[in-house]
Design a protein around this motif. Structure first.
Motif, PDB file in Angstrom:
ATOM      1  N   ALA A 113       0.809  -1.219   0.000  1.00  0.00           N
ATOM      2  CA  ALA A 113       0.000   0.000   0.000  1.00  0.00           C
ATOM      3  C   ALA A 113       0.839   1.264   0.000  1.00  0.00           C
ATOM      4  CB  ALA A 113      -0.926  -0.002   1.207  1.00  0.00           C
ATOM      5  N   SER A 114       2.027   1.210   0.606  1.00  0.00           N
ATOM      6  CA  SER A 114       2.859   2.415   0.692  1.00  0.00           C
ATOM      7  C   SER A 114       4.001   2.407  -0.318  1.00  0.00           C
ATOM      8  CB  SER A 114       3.417   2.567   2.106  1.00  0.00           C
ATOM      9  OG  SER A 114       4.170   1.417   2.462  1.00  0.00           O
ATOM     10  N   GLY A 115       4.844   1.378  -0.250  1.00  0.00           N
ATOM     11  CA  GLY A 115       6.040   1.360  -1.087  1.00  0.00           C
ATOM     12  C   GLY A 115       5.791   1.009  -2.536  1.00  0.00           C
ATOM     13  N   SER A 116       5.104  -0.096  -2.777  1.00  0.00           N
ATOM     14  CA  SER A 116       4.897  -0.558  -4.143  1.00  0.00           C
ATOM     15  C   SER A 116       3.993   0.377  -4.933  1.00  0.00           C
ATOM     16  CB  SER A 116       4.306  -1.975  -4.125  1.00  0.00           C
ATOM     17  OG  SER A 116       4.151  -2.469  -5.432  1.00  0.00           O
ATOM     18  N   ALA A 117       2.914   0.837  -4.305  1.00  0.00           N
ATOM     19  CA  ALA A 117       1.961   1.706  -5.003  1.00  0.00           C
ATOM     20  C   ALA A 117       2.590   3.023  -5.436  1.00  0.00           C
ATOM     21  CB  ALA A 117       0.753   1.972  -4.105  1.00  0.00           C
ATOM     22  N   ALA A 118       3.562   3.502  -4.657  1.00  0.00           N
ATOM     23  CA  ALA A 118       4.180   4.796  -4.959  1.00  0.00           C
ATOM     24  C   ALA A 118       5.032   4.765  -6.219  1.00  0.00           C
ATOM     25  CB  ALA A 118       5.037   5.240  -3.772  1.00  0.00           C
ATOM     26  N   THR A 119       5.411   3.584  -6.685  1.00  0.00           N
ATOM     27  CA  THR A 119       6.353   3.492  -7.801  1.00  0.00           C
ATOM     28  C   THR A 119       5.759   3.972  -9.126  1.00  0.00           C
ATOM     29  OG1 THR A 119       5.698   1.186  -8.212  1.00  0.00           O
ATOM     30  CG2 THR A 119       7.585   1.555  -6.753  1.00  0.00           C
ATOM     31  N   MET A 120       4.447   3.952  -9.238  1.00  0.00           N
ATOM     32  CA  MET A 120       3.799   4.438 -10.454  1.00  0.00           C
ATOM     33  C   MET A 120       3.317   5.882 -10.310  1.00  0.00           C
ATOM     34  SD  MET A 120       3.755   2.471 -13.089  1.00  0.00           S
ATOM     35  CE  MET A 120       4.418   0.822 -13.379  1.00  0.00           C
ATOM     36  N   GLY A 121       3.725   6.543  -9.227  1.00  0.00           N
ATOM     37  CA  GLY A 121       3.282   7.904  -8.967  1.00  0.00           C
ATOM     38  C   GLY A 121       3.693   8.890 -10.045  1.00  0.00           C
ATOM     39  N   ILE A 122       4.911   8.755 -10.562  1.00  0.00           N
ATOM     40  CA  ILE A 122       5.394   9.691 -11.581  1.00  0.00           C
ATOM     41  C   ILE A 122       4.579   9.547 -12.866  1.00  0.00           C
ATOM     42  CG2 ILE A 122       7.388  10.430 -12.938  1.00  0.00           C
ATOM     43  CD1 ILE A 122       9.167   9.325 -10.731  1.00  0.00           C
ATOM     44  N   ILE A 124       6.768   4.255 -18.042  1.00  0.00           N
ATOM     45  CA  ILE A 124       5.959   3.145 -17.516  1.00  0.00           C
ATOM     46  C   ILE A 124       6.847   1.935 -17.233  1.00  0.00           C
ATOM     47  CG2 ILE A 124       4.081   1.528 -18.024  1.00  0.00           C
ATOM     48  CD1 ILE A 124       2.823   3.727 -19.748  1.00  0.00           C
ATOM     49  N   VAL A 125       7.774   1.657 -18.165  1.00  0.00           N
ATOM     50  CA  VAL A 125       8.676   0.507 -17.997  1.00  0.00           C
ATOM     51  C   VAL A 125       9.550   0.682 -16.758  1.00  0.00           C
ATOM     52  CG1 VAL A 125      10.618  -0.749 -19.006  1.00  0.00           C
ATOM     53  CG2 VAL A 125       8.690  -0.073 -20.451  1.00  0.00           C
ATOM     54  N   THR A 126      10.132   1.872 -16.608  1.00  0.00           N
ATOM     55  CA  THR A 126      11.013   2.102 -15.444  1.00  0.00           C
ATOM     56  C   THR A 126      10.211   2.115 -14.145  1.00  0.00           C
ATOM     57  OG1 THR A 126      10.882   4.501 -15.846  1.00  0.00           O
ATOM     58  CG2 THR A 126      12.806   3.333 -16.714  1.00  0.00           C
ATOM     59  N   GLY A 127       8.951   2.595 -14.192  1.00  0.00           N
ATOM     60  CA  GLY A 127       8.095   2.532 -13.010  1.00  0.00           C
ATOM     61  C   GLY A 127       7.810   1.096 -12.606  1.00  0.00           C
ATOM     62  N   PHE A 128       7.608   0.234 -13.621  1.00  0.00           N
ATOM     63  CA  PHE A 128       7.380  -1.189 -13.341  1.00  0.00           C
ATOM     64  C   PHE A 128       8.640  -1.820 -12.754  1.00  0.00           C
ATOM     65  CE2 PHE A 128       7.008  -5.697 -14.363  1.00  0.00           C
ATOM     66  CZ  PHE A 128       5.691  -5.961 -14.001  1.00  0.00           C
ATOM     67  N   ILE A 129       9.803  -1.424 -13.279  1.00  0.00           N
ATOM     68  CA  ILE A 129      11.068  -1.933 -12.729  1.00  0.00           C
ATOM     69  C   ILE A 129      11.220  -1.516 -11.268  1.00  0.00           C
ATOM     70  CG2 ILE A 129      13.595  -1.713 -12.858  1.00  0.00           C
ATOM     71  CD1 ILE A 129      13.276  -1.469 -15.909  1.00  0.00           C
ATOM     72  N   GLU A 130      10.825  -0.290 -10.966  1.00  0.00           N
ATOM     73  CA  GLU A 130      10.907   0.192  -9.583  1.00  0.00           C
ATOM     74  C   GLU A 130       9.953  -0.591  -8.680  1.00  0.00           C
ATOM     75  OE1 GLU A 130      11.095   4.481  -7.226  1.00  0.00           O
ATOM     76  OE2 GLU A 130      10.106   4.356  -9.173  1.00  0.00           O
ATOM     77  N   ALA A 131       8.744  -0.904  -9.185  1.00  0.00           N
ATOM     78  CA  ALA A 131       7.793  -1.724  -8.420  1.00  0.00           C
ATOM     79  C   ALA A 131       8.359  -3.129  -8.200  1.00  0.00           C
ATOM     80  CB  ALA A 131       6.453  -1.807  -9.153  1.00  0.00           C
ATOM     81  N   PHE A 132       8.994  -3.677  -9.228  1.00  0.00           N
ATOM     82  CA  PHE A 132       9.652  -4.984  -9.130  1.00  0.00           C
ATOM     83  C   PHE A 132      10.726  -4.951  -8.043  1.00  0.00           C
ATOM     84  CE2 PHE A 132      12.928  -8.028 -10.234  1.00  0.00           C
ATOM     85  CZ  PHE A 132      12.227  -9.154 -10.661  1.00  0.00           C
ATOM     86  N   ALA A 133      11.529  -3.876  -8.049  1.00  0.00           N
ATOM     87  CA  ALA A 133      12.599  -3.727  -7.056  1.00  0.00           C
ATOM     88  C   ALA A 133      12.034  -3.607  -5.645  1.00  0.00           C
ATOM     89  CB  ALA A 133      13.445  -2.497  -7.392  1.00  0.00           C
TER      90      ALA A 133
END
Length: 360
Positions: free
Chosen positions: A20-29, A174-183
């Protein structure tokens, strides 16, 4: 059996909040820049990235579960203390508005248990803490260099905007945001299930899957507010800035995860944002409160959880109430003295103000 159920419940709750906090924030940009227009789409992408990343988080689980204290000391009781302290600390500090790192809180709790039980792998701890400094600094340095190159490129193409290039940058965001969510999933799943894996409650593969599912659920079901906040907070970033921040943070955290290092991802991402901002206004960026916020987070996160875990271990595993009473008395005395000091300072200032008024 009751402790096992409590441990599993706290672990799942912890993983849910990580999503809810860390993963969701990765697509914020991407969401804030309207590259992804629907909130639900952004949340599903971040949840999917968190789940996939969690399945690859085995190395960090080994560090959290066995790398900081001896596995024979990590009993079910100790695991429940670590998870409870981590979850309670995060909840409490969120309520008072201090953002903390899940990795730092969890490591701090493990260290607190280790100190109480007089068994701690100090070399491994120093190794982890060293990376807590190196990786955010690397994030700042890389995005600063990338930002300089991007600013030069923008000036060159100032009068020749290209829609095709903008479209590709949007896709890359979008791709880099997904990579950040993966990380985020890869590194943070260990905080939720590592202690239970180390205690032998869960097999590692089952723990990774369970933690990943709850991270995804947390992102999709409860990540909307974080996504909105994060999107608005960093909406001043350009698409290129967003690619640099998400890409750099994601790759660095994935690299640290492969080495088994639990990393404070919030600090890494924030350092990357500061690095981009410094290329545009070097002097102004250092005056912002965010710099001091980063330092405060780095220092307070592990210390709070360490003290709580130490005290709980002393009480419940060692039946040593004397040490806990002494620590609590010291903290209370410090708070009281600090409060009286502030009150005296305010009264002194008021007295000075009255004297000045009387003179005039």
């Amino acid at each position: 059996m009751t402790l096992v159920i409590i441990g599993l419940a706290v672990s799942c709750f912890f993983a849910f909040n990580v999503g809810a906090s860390g993963s969701a924030a990765t697509m914020g940009i991407a969401y804030g820049a309207q590259v992804i227009k629907k909130k639900r789409t952004a949340l599903i992408l971040s949840g999917a990235g968190g789940l996939l990343g969690a399945l690859w988080g085995g190395e960090v689980v080994e560090t959290i579960g066995k790398g900081l204290i001896a596995s024979e000391l990590l009993t079910v009781q100790a695991a429940v203390i670590i998870l409870s302290v981590s979850a309670i600390t995060l909840f409490f500090t969120n309520m008072i508005g201090i953002p903390l790192s899940t990795s730092e809180v969890t490591v701090g709790a493990i260290v607190g248990v280790g100190i109480s039980l007089q068994q701690l792998y100090l070399d491994n701890l120093i190794h982890v803490v060293t990376f807590w400094v190196i990786v955010p600094v690397a994030a700042f340095a890389l995005t600063f260099c990338f930002g300089l190159v991007a600013n030069y490129w923008r000036k060159k193409r100032k009068h020749s905007a290209n829609r095709k290039i903008s479209k590709w940058i949007s896709i890359l965001l979008i791709v880099t945001g997904f990579i950040e969510a993966f990380a985020a999933g890869m590194n943070n799943v260990a905080n939720a299930i590592g202690p239970l894996v180390g205690a032998g409650v869960l097999p590692k593969e089952m723990g990774l899957l369970t933690g990943g599912v709850f991270i995804a659920l947390g992102s999709i079901l409860l990540g909307g507010r974080v996504l909105e906040t994060n999107g608005k907070r960093i909406s001043t970033l350009t698409l290129t800035d967003g690619v640099m921040v998400s890409g750099t943070s994601g790759v660095l955290v994935v690299g640290a995860s492969l080495l088994g290092i639990p990393i404070p991802m919030t600090q890494v991402t924030t350092s990357a944002i500061v690095g981009v901002g410094a290329t545009k206004n070097w002097t102004e960026i250092w005056r912002k409160r965010i710099i001091y916020q980063i330092l405060k987070v780095w220092i307070t996160s592990p210390i709070i959880s360490l003290l709580l875990a130490y005290c709980l271990t002393e009480v419940f595993l060692r039946s040593n109430f004397y040490t806990v009473v002494m620590i609590a008395s010291g903290i209370l005395a410090t708070l009281l003295l600090t409060g009286f000091g502030r009150k005296a300072a305010v009264q002194t200032q008021k007295g000075k103000t009255r004297s000045l008024k009387q003179e005039f």
